[in-house]
Structure formats: structure tokens, C-alpha cells
Scaffold this motif. Structure first.
Motif, PDB file in Angstrom:
ATOM      1  N   GLN A 149      12.622  -7.491  -3.038  1.00 49.86           N
ATOM      2  CA  GLN A 149      11.529  -6.849  -3.765  1.00 49.86           C
ATOM      3  C   GLN A 149      10.310  -7.764  -3.827  1.00 49.86           C
ATOM      4  O   GLN A 149       9.165  -7.308  -3.693  1.00 49.86           O
ATOM      5  CB  GLN A 149      11.986  -6.486  -5.182  1.00 49.86           C
ATOM      6  N   GLN A 150      10.537  -9.060  -4.015  1.00 49.29           N
ATOM      7  CA  GLN A 150       9.421 -10.009  -4.023  1.00 49.29           C
ATOM      8  C   GLN A 150       8.716 -10.028  -2.671  1.00 49.29           C
ATOM      9  O   GLN A 150       7.481 -10.109  -2.604  1.00 49.29           O
ATOM     10  CB  GLN A 150       9.923 -11.408  -4.356  1.00 49.29           C
TER      11      GLN A 150
ATOM     12  N   ASP B 214       6.637  -6.922  -2.378  1.00 51.49           N
ATOM     13  CA  ASP B 214       5.458  -7.067  -3.237  1.00 51.49           C
ATOM     14  C   ASP B 214       4.414  -7.966  -2.571  1.00 51.49           C
ATOM     15  O   ASP B 214       3.212  -7.690  -2.632  1.00 51.49           O
ATOM     16  CB  ASP B 214       5.850  -7.659  -4.591  1.00 51.49           C
TER      17      ASP B 214
ATOM     18  N   TRP C 273       2.566  -6.127   0.047  1.00 52.16           N
ATOM     19  CA  TRP C 273       1.572  -5.221  -0.532  1.00 52.16           C
ATOM     20  C   TRP C 273       0.333  -5.987  -0.994  1.00 52.16           C
ATOM     21  O   TRP C 273      -0.797  -5.535  -0.817  1.00 52.16           O
ATOM     22  CB  TRP C 273       2.195  -4.463  -1.693  1.00 52.16           C
ATOM     23  N   LEU C 274       0.544  -7.160  -1.574  1.00 55.75           N
ATOM     24  CA  LEU C 274      -0.572  -7.907  -2.141  1.00 55.75           C
ATOM     25  C   LEU C 274      -1.321  -8.733  -1.102  1.00 55.75           C
ATOM     26  O   LEU C 274      -2.550  -8.826  -1.150  1.00 55.75           O
ATOM     27  CB  LEU C 274      -0.059  -8.830  -3.257  1.00 55.75           C
TER      28      LEU C 274
ATOM     29  N   ALA D 265       9.271   2.065   1.037  1.00 54.64           N
ATOM     30  CA  ALA D 265       8.330   0.967   0.799  1.00 54.64           C
ATOM     31  C   ALA D 265       7.543   0.646   2.062  1.00 54.64           C
ATOM     32  O   ALA D 265       6.327   0.422   2.015  1.00 54.64           O
ATOM     33  CB  ALA D 265       9.081  -0.268   0.306  1.00 54.64           C
TER      34      ALA D 265
ATOM     35  N   SER E 114      -2.431 -16.199  -0.736  1.00 57.73           N
ATOM     36  CA  SER E 114      -0.968 -16.226  -0.798  1.00 57.73           C
ATOM     37  C   SER E 114      -0.448 -17.656  -0.793  1.00 57.73           C
ATOM     38  O   SER E 114       0.560 -17.964  -1.430  1.00 57.73           O
ATOM     39  CB  SER E 114      -0.377 -15.443   0.376  1.00 57.73           C
TER      40      SER E 114
END
Length: 334
Positions: free
Chosen positions: A76-77, A80, A83-84, A117, A195
């Protein structure tokens, strides 16, 4: 052709997902595919930078294990972070094969979550693998299961090499209609740098310390500016004082945002007016700054403030009402 494998499990020995991705990697390498594998549990602090590894890849395998519920925190990280910080234009050209093996319930939901996703990110999902495996040895010894894994790897290779098209998905259409655009408008290079900062614990800690230092600085500045003005309202009450013969009373006014109470001590023709405390005033009042401003500017009386609820009072009501007789505030004309 280049394919990356992102493994989101814990890396335990009897994890059935490890056997599946090892077999898929073996088949892909036989097809002369350059395969790179990333174990997310080994890169906990650098997951935010992993979207950078999507550059120049043709496809990826997202593999995870359902041990209790869901696809797991590491995967999930990673999603995420995509996405970011991921380059959405690059992701739109990448095929993704989901691999979800379960030792409990939920492998189908996990596979669906990965596909959904990736579609929301704009990528191209392939047909993946999901299954419930109670015993890893059973998976390793079953030739039919191994054949299924090999076929899935070959199908992924075929989809990428032939650049097979995918039907548009409704979640992509919904995202285009309702998603709020990012106001930062960062370039891919700036996003990549961001990032890196996010994954740098030392940098994040320094930023937190700087924010705390600035917060403390501004708090001190506000505290200095907000110190009580010991003379505020005193002159106004003295100028508008109209003594009543034989009248004596002590008033305590607690004004919000003031640390000390405003004390009005009336002794016939004399008035003592100061900020401090009084043990047993005849009338104890509590009001906001806006209320006291309305009173001293003649827009409201003490009695009307009490009746409207803008002022709270304890003590003799008649003594409180006398305030409007001994302090005559007139409204200023514009």
C-alpha cells in the motif's frame, strides 16, 4: 524488455508468493527479459523513492501475500508513493501483472485491489494470479499449478511484446471527471527530488526541528504582543464616572483575553479603577472583549448585555444595574 518485480510480503520462508514470483522470474529470464526484483520489506525507509525505478520498464509484477486482511502495508505504501511521486505519463505505458497468494481469506479481493489501483494510476493491468495455498510444499510439488504459473508469465511477456490494448476502465473515467488536479504542478524531476526528501529521515527530522523553532519564535512574538495593557479602559471609566451620593460598591469585570480582572471600586464621589483581583466583590461579571467595547462606546448598556446573555453576572442585580447610572457612555457619532 525490462520487467520489475515488487514483492510486498514479509519474506518468510514458507510464503507461497515467493515461490510464484521465483518461478515467473525464471520463465521471463529464459525469454531473455531483464528482470529486477525489489523486496519492499528490505527498503522500508526508501519506498517513497521506488517510483523512480519505473523508468524505462515495460512491465511490472506486484506480488503480495494476504496473511490476515488486505494487501499489506508495504504494498500500500508503494502504491501511495506511485500516486504521489510517480510519473503518470510513464505509468500509462506500463503493464502490471498482480500476484496475490493467500494463507487465509481474501486473495481475490487483493488481486482486484491491485488491478484497480493500477488502473486508477493510469496503467495497463494484465491477467494475474491469485490462490489460496495452505501448504507451500503442495504448491511446489503440483505440476499443474506450476504450469499455470508458467503460462501466466508467458502471457505477460506476450501482452507486453505485442503491446496488447486494454479496454478503458470506468474508474479511469471517474478519476478524470472528479479528481482534483494537483495545484503544485511539479515536473517529474521535481517530483523525483521530493520523493528523495520524503524518504530521507534526517532531512524530515531537520524540517520538523525548524518548524518547531519557528513555531516557538512566533509564539513568543505573539505572547509579547498580547501582553495585558494595564491602562486599557481605565481612562474611559474615569472620564465617564458620574458619582451617586452615598453609593458604594465593588465591581469585578473578567474580560476574555485579559489575564487580570478590571476592578471598579466606587466609594461615593471617589472611584478606584485598576487591574488586579478582589476577594469579595459585590458584583462579579464576565464578558468578551467585543461586549466591553460596545459598552464603553455607548452601543450597549450593562443591563442589556446581561439580558442578552453577552455578559454573565454573579451578585446583586440592582447593584449591577446601577453601573448604567454611574457610568454614562455615549455612542460616538459618525
Amino acid at each position: 524488455m525490462k520487467i520489475n518485480i515488487y514483492y510486498g510480503g514479509r519474506g518468510i520462508i514458507d510464503d507461497p508468493t515467493l515461490f510464484v514470483i521465483n518461478k515467473m522470474q525464471e520463465i521471463l529470464e529464459e525469454l531473455r527479459v531483464n528482470v529486477t526484483r525489489y523486496n519492499l520489506y528490505e527498503s522500508k525507509g526508501a519506498i517513497a523513492t521506488l517510483p523512480q525505478t519505473l523508468k524505462e520498464v515495460d512491465g511490472i509484477i506486484l506480488a503480495t501475500t494476504v496473511e490476515w486482511y488486505g494487501i499489506g502495508g508495504y504494498m500500500q505504501q508503494f502504491l501511495d508513493a506511485c500516486w504521489l511521486f510517480g510519473d503518470k505519463e510513464q505509468i500509462a505505458r506500463i503493464y502490471m501483472c498482480p500476484v496475490v497468494m493467500s494463507t487465509t481469506y481474501g486473495e481475490r479481493e487483493g488481486k482486484l485491489n491491485l488491478s484497480t489501483a493500477w488502473e486508477i494510476l493510469g496503467g495497463l493491468p494484465c491477467s494475474g494470479i491469485c490462490g489460496y495455498i495452505e501448504n507451500t510444499v503442495m504448491l511446489e510439488m503440483n505440476e499443474q499449478y506450476i504450469r499455470i504459473i508458467e503460462k501466466k508469465a508467458e502471457n505477460m511477456y506476450r501482452s507486453i511484446s505485442q503491446k496488447m490494448a486494454c479496454f478503458p476502465a470506468s474508474n479511469q473515467a471517474v478519476k478524470q471527471k472528479i479528481a482534483v488536479p494537483n495545484s503544485d504542478n511539479l515536473t517529474p524531476q521535481e517530483t523525483e527530488r521530493l520523493s528523495q526528501y520524503v524518504s530521507d529521515d534526517g532531512y524530515v527530522q531537520r524540517q520538523k526541528e525548524d518548524i518547531q523553532e519557528l513555531t516557538s519564535l512566533f509564539r513568543n512574538m505573539l505572547s509579547e504582543e498580547g501582553e495585558d495593557n494595564e491602562e486599557e479602559y481605565l481612562g474611559t471609566f474615569r472620564r465617564h464616572f458620574k458619582p451617586q451620593a452615598g453609593f458604594e460598591a465593588d465591581y469585578s469585570i473578567n474580560i476574555e483575553e485579559k489575564k487580570k480582572k478590571l476592578i471598579l471600586s466606587v466609594k461615593g464621589p471617589k472611584l478606584e479603577c485598576y487591574y488586579g483581583s478582589l476577594e469579595q466583590p459585590d458584583v462579579d461579571m464576565h464578558m468578551g472583549r467585543s461586549t466591553i467595547e460596545d459598552i464603553v462606546n455607548g452601543r450597549m448598556t450593562f443591563q442589556r448585555a446581561f439580558m442578552s446573555g453577552a455578559m454573565k453576572t454573579r451578585g446583586d442585580f440592582r447593584t449591577m444595574r446601577t453601573l448604567d447610572q454611574i457610568f454614562l457612555f455615549e455612542e460616538k457619532k459618525q
